[in-house]
Design a protein around this motif. Structure first.
Motif, mmCIF file in Angstrom:
data_model
loop_
_atom_site.group_PDB
_atom_site.id
_atom_site.type_symbol
_atom_site.label_atom_id
_atom_site.label_comp_id
_atom_site.label_asym_id
_atom_site.label_seq_id
_atom_site.Cartn_x
_atom_site.Cartn_y
_atom_site.Cartn_z
ATOM 1 N N ILE A 368 1.071 -0.982 0.229
ATOM 2 C CA ILE A 368 -0.052 0.026 0.241
ATOM 3 C C ILE A 368 1.133 1.567 0.312
ATOM 4 O O ILE A 368 1.911 1.440 0.631
ATOM 5 C CB ILE A 368 -1.018 -0.259 1.754
ATOM 6 C CG1 ILE A 368 -0.308 0.527 2.513
ATOM 7 C CG2 ILE A 368 -1.761 -0.962 1.382
ATOM 8 C CD1 ILE A 368 -1.163 0.331 3.406
ATOM 9 N N GLN A 369 0.051 2.651 -0.607
ATOM 10 C CA GLN A 369 0.688 3.793 -0.390
ATOM 11 C C GLN A 369 0.568 4.027 1.148
ATOM 12 O O GLN A 369 -0.255 3.747 1.457
ATOM 13 C CB GLN A 369 0.196 4.643 -1.336
ATOM 14 C CG GLN A 369 0.937 5.838 -0.855
ATOM 15 C CD GLN A 369 0.425 7.200 -1.878
ATOM 16 O OE1 GLN A 369 -1.363 7.217 -1.945
ATOM 17 N NE2 GLN A 369 1.128 7.997 -2.646
ATOM 18 N N GLY A 370 1.268 3.964 1.582
ATOM 19 C CA GLY A 370 1.459 5.545 3.359
ATOM 20 C C GLY A 370 2.046 3.945 3.916
ATOM 21 O O GLY A 370 2.040 2.597 2.876
ATOM 22 N N VAL A 371 1.857 4.373 5.432
ATOM 23 C CA VAL A 371 1.876 3.406 6.966
ATOM 24 C C VAL A 371 0.890 3.391 6.883
ATOM 25 O O VAL A 371 0.405 3.438 6.769
ATOM 26 C CB VAL A 371 3.615 3.498 7.243
ATOM 27 C CG1 VAL A 371 4.762 3.529 5.653
ATOM 28 C CG2 VAL A 371 3.468 5.525 7.469
ATOM 29 N N SER A 372 0.935 2.099 8.018
ATOM 30 C CA SER A 372 -0.411 1.509 8.762
ATOM 31 C C SER A 372 -0.097 0.653 9.825
ATOM 32 O O SER A 372 1.162 -0.338 9.503
ATOM 33 C CB SER A 372 -1.076 0.956 7.801
ATOM 34 O OG SER A 372 -2.206 1.253 8.642
#
Length: 470
Positions: A368-372
């Motif tokens: 995915i784009q981004g971190v979570s």
């Protein structure tokens, strides 16, 4: 109510709220529990002290000096403050306050596995003071004092082992490199020779095996109507040879011992492709019933409701179509890179969690784009963008207060595989084991296929191998 979380010479951090909380102190942390029920709660973290530094969860983390809050609010003309939202532009719910000696206090909450929205808004109350307003669902928060960041790391490990804290699983990858290839641009034009079409992907994978070795990732975007065109129709372009030629190209990619993943946008759909179709029922609407619209490349896109089964089924089917052609995985764009456009306390991320888990069950890799801290992706892209701020202070991109600092995410969600753009690779990453270097073009522009693509790729790989090995 008011609770002192930190009180040292020239450094104060005070918790205040109109809601009622109880506080229980333990050896290495304090637990702060709301007692007002299960609704939306809010509290302020009031900081005073000229030398405070703040590390908040804007993407992987943004570090800034307290004096910068007032300066940035004035610079961007957002008198109500600057805002990030979890679980989207805010990767987690951890905020770290640091003295100039790296002593300080961290305030944090566990991952919300339902993906409910928490808003973090920072406001200036003076050049030496600021307030961080936190609004979200009722849950337990923790305050952890520390004398150094290594001590904070140790105490967070102890905390997570002692309380209910459900993190995302660790994934493994043999890949060290990812190569980007865009086949059709944002204007619908392609420079891929008509007689070659999708076959150029086998040429690229052969170059990758020769220069980078086996087991790396070829990321393909702009393979349908074009990049930022025609979502959510990801049918392989007939101009490039359609399903048949793409399937053969994927077979060749695998013969060259590489994996191939394809771009999907998990969040938006082009307006004219949704209007007058049953997918319109899956469009996210405001409290007044109006569809939520965003503009990219001068085209209007609906923001789709991540709780809609119809939307999740559509994206799943697009991914399974690619899998049937031999794809190893997909990128789900914008999941951690754009704001959650629903009010605090409402569910935003649960559908995305279900989508990723469904694709994993089908044997697909997902990044995915981004971190979570809630999306169980195989790897996460660090998103470096120019500063973009809406009129209400919502941060859409960039680090308007300071500079990106990965330590926050690494402390909060340790050992995840991160995708680091080559253009941002520096010595801080030299000893990192769990990273994939994304061979992007300098300046972050789209790496589109062109007559010199293979030559450009060889030059980028040469630079990357040298840079990583320094």
């Amino acid at each position: 109510m008011e609770i002192s979380l930190y009180n040292k010479k020239n450094y104060d951090c005070v918790f205040t709220s109109g809601n009622t909380f109880s506080m229980h102190r333990y050896k290495n942390w304090s637990r702060i529990d709301p007692v007002d029920g299960d609704g939306v709660i809010s509290f302020n973290l009031l900081l005073s002290g000229a030398n405070w530094r703040i590390l908040w969860p804007n993407r992987e983390g943004e570090l800034f000096h307290i004096s910068q809050v007032q300066k940035s609010i004035e610079q961007y003309n957002v008198p109500e403050g600057l805002t990030i939202s979890y679980p989207a532009t805010a990767s987690c719910r951890t905020i770290i306050f640091l003295e100039d000696t790296d002593r300080g206090v961290a305030v944090l909450a566990p991952p919300d596995t339902e993906g409910r929205v928490t808003e973090l808004r920072i406001k200036s109350t003076g050049i030496k003071d600021c307030a961080l307003l936190v609004t979200g669902n009722s849950c337990t928060w923790y305050a952890v004092r520390f004398d150094s960041l290594p001590e904070l790391q140790s105490r967070l490990v102890d905390l997570k082992g002692s309380v209910s804290w459900k993190g995302i699983p660790l994934r493994n990858t043999e890949a060290s490199w990812q190569v980007q290839t865009g086949l059709i641009g944002t204007d619908g034009h392609t420079s891929v020779p008509k007689e070659r079409g999708f076959d150029v992907l086998s040429d690229i994978s052969a170059c990758m095996e020769r220069l980078l070795g086996s087991g790396n990732i070829l990321h393909v975007f702009g393979y349908a109507g074009g990049h930022d065109i025609g979502y959510p129709d990801y049918t392989p372009s007939p101009v490039l040879g359609g399903d048949e030629r793409l399937g053969k190209a994927i077979t060749e990619i695998h013969r060259n011992n590489q994996k191939v993943v394809f771009y999907l946008n998990g969040r938006i759909a082009q307006k004219e492709l949704v209007d007058d179709t049953d997918l319109y029922d899956a469009v996210l609407t405001t409290e007044y019933g109006s569809p939520v619209v965003e503009v990219y490349q001068d085209r209007e896109f609906y923001v789709m409701n991540p709780s809609s089964e119809k939307w999740l089924e559509r994206i799943t089917n697009e991914a399974l179509h690619l899998k049937a052609l031999g794809a190893d995985g997909v990128q789900l764009d914008q999941l951690g890179g754009r704001a959650a456009v629903v009010p605090p306390g409402e569910i935003w991320g649960r559908g995305y969690i279900d989508l990723i888990e469904t694709l994993h069950l089908q044997g697909l890799l997902v990044w995915i784009q981004g971190v979570s801290d809630i999306y169980p992706a195989d790897w996460f892209e660090l998103t470096y963008r120019n500063v973009s701020i809406l009129e209400d202070g919502t941060i859409r991109g960039g680090t308007p207060l300071g500079k990106a600092d990965k330590r926050l995410y690494e402390l909060s969600v340790p050992n995840q595989v991160l995708l680091v753009p080559l253009s941002r690779f520096d010595k801080q990453w030299s000893n990192s084991k769990r990273i994939i270097v994304d061979l992007d073009k300098k300046g972050g522009e789209l790496f589109l296929y062109n007559p010199r693509y293979l030559k450009q790729l060889e030059e980028i790989i040469s630079k990357a191998v040298f840079k990583k090995g320094k």
